[in-house]
Design an enzyme around this catalytic site. Structure first.
Site, short mmCIF file in Angstrom:
data_model
loop_
_atom_site.label_atom_id
_atom_site.label_comp_id
_atom_site.label_asym_id
_atom_site.label_seq_id
_atom_site.Cartn_x
_atom_site.Cartn_y
_atom_site.Cartn_z
N TYR A 67 46.97 52.07 61.42
CA TYR A 67 46.30 52.63 60.24
C TYR A 67 47.29 52.93 59.12
O TYR A 67 46.98 52.76 57.94
CB TYR A 67 45.46 53.87 60.62
N ARG A 70 47.75 49.74 57.39
CA ARG A 70 46.57 49.38 56.59
C ARG A 70 46.45 50.28 55.36
O ARG A 70 46.03 49.83 54.29
CB ARG A 70 45.31 49.46 57.45
N VAL A 103 36.28 50.67 53.73
CA VAL A 103 36.86 52.02 53.82
C VAL A 103 38.00 52.17 52.82
O VAL A 103 38.74 53.14 52.86
CB VAL A 103 37.37 52.28 55.27
N ASP A 104 38.14 51.17 51.90
CA ASP A 104 39.34 51.13 51.05
C ASP A 104 39.26 51.93 49.75
O ASP A 104 40.26 52.07 49.04
CB ASP A 104 39.71 49.66 50.75
N HIS A 119 31.11 53.36 56.47
CA HIS A 119 32.07 53.42 57.58
C HIS A 119 33.23 54.38 57.30
O HIS A 119 34.29 54.27 57.91
CB HIS A 119 32.62 52.02 57.89
N THR A 188 29.59 40.27 52.85
CA THR A 188 29.49 40.77 54.22
C THR A 188 28.95 39.68 55.13
O THR A 188 28.07 38.90 54.72
CB THR A 188 28.62 42.05 54.33
N SER A 189 29.48 39.64 56.35
CA SER A 189 29.05 38.59 57.29
C SER A 189 27.67 38.90 57.88
O SER A 189 27.12 38.08 58.60
CB SER A 189 30.07 38.47 58.41
N ASN A 213 28.12 35.24 48.61
CA ASN A 213 29.09 34.99 49.69
C ASN A 213 29.41 33.49 49.67
O ASN A 213 28.48 32.68 49.56
CB ASN A 213 28.43 35.38 51.04
N ALA A 231 32.92 36.82 45.17
CA ALA A 231 32.35 37.97 44.46
C ALA A 231 33.02 38.18 43.10
O ALA A 231 32.35 38.51 42.12
CB ALA A 231 32.49 39.22 45.32
#
Ligand code: APR
Length: 247
Positions: A67, A70, A103-104, A119, A188-189, A213, A231
């Site tokens: 983490y 990241r 979460v960025d 998330h 998003t997948s 996408n 995007a």
């Protein structure tokens, strides 16, 4: 890329637009998507093996170090044209709810007001035992840091695999999706539940759904529109079209 006029018209007339984003929107800011292979020191680890409470219990040092790495990537990254277009879109429509699986924090840095952080946020800390968010002052230094109050290990305030979404967050997201007129699913997948179910919920409540996408996803067959592109290119173009019809 041609943006369908009907989609532009629907966004313009919408009382409530929901935008659901995934890691694809931050790819152009240099943050790898979850399904991209990891690089460097972390290449031999899979996120699914690190982002779990079991992994943190077993090896808190390694998980914390992952983490920390990241967090550095996120701190160095800048919002891109896609994030900025969504922040501007928010100012142009009557109501917009932005739900992000990321979460960025790049949406907030681009100017989006109050995204629903489905998330969590990688920069925030939480006490592993008490499950409450901690300020920096409440964390004692260490790898991982310790909670000043109870001495437990400190973890990032994100939702790990196998954990449930905070109830109030889920409530805000599902209410928005059940009542919106248009939903844009961006980068998003559409594979990770319960987030993937949000676009389906909007569809079942008769919203117009568009996917942005470069690749197809399980949502593609049922979405009303699939805009195949990055995007950072498609969202600014959509905004330009919207401004064109405004004037
Ligand atoms: N623009 C738009 N989409 C893009 C771009 C881009 N420039 N680059 C990649 N994509 C798309 C990919 O085609 C893929 O469909 O972004 C998607 C990224 O998929 P995932 O890595 O699965 O990310 P996401 O859907 O956000 O994952 C959801 O899973 O692992 C968990 O908690 C993690 O929040 C994450 C969740």
């Amino acid at each position: 890329m041609t943006i369908p006029a009907e989609l532009v018209h629907a966004i313009r007339g919408a009382g409530h637009v929901v935008v659901l984003t995934g890691s694809g929107i931050s790819a152009e800011s240099g943050i790898p998507t979850f399904r991209d292979a990891q690089t460097g020191t972390w290449a031999r680890f899979r996120p699914e093996d690190l982002a779990t409470p079991q992994a943190f219990r077993r090896d808190p040092e390694t998980v914390w170090a992952w983490y920390a790495w990241r967090r550095e990537t996120v701190a160095e990254a800048q919002p891109n044209a896609g994030h900025r277009a969504l922040a501007e879109l928010e100012r142009r429509v009557s109501k917009l709810t932005l739900i992000t699986q990321n979460v960025d924090g790049l949406h907030q840095r681009a100017g989006s007001r109050e995204p629903v952080e489905f998330h969590g946020n990688i920069m925030a800390n939480r006490c592993f035992a008490e499950q409450r968010r901690l300020t920096d002052d409440e964390c004692l230094p260490g790898t991982p840091p310790r909670c000043r109050d109870c001495g437990s290990a400190v973890r990032p305030d994100v939702v790990w695999f196998g954990e449930s979404i905070d109830e109030s967050v889920l409530e805000r997201a599902t209410t928005a999706c059940a009542t919106c007129d248009v939903l844009l699913s961006v980068g998003t997948s559409s594979q990770v539940q319960p987030a993937a179910g949000l676009a389906e919920l909007a569809l079942s409540c008769n919203a117009l759904v568009a996917e942005i996408n470069p690749a197809s996803t399980p949502l593609s067959p049922t979405a009303h529109y699939c805009l195949r592109g990055a995007a950072g290119a498609v969202l600014p173009q959509l905004l330009t079209e919207l401004k064109g019809t405004d004037e």
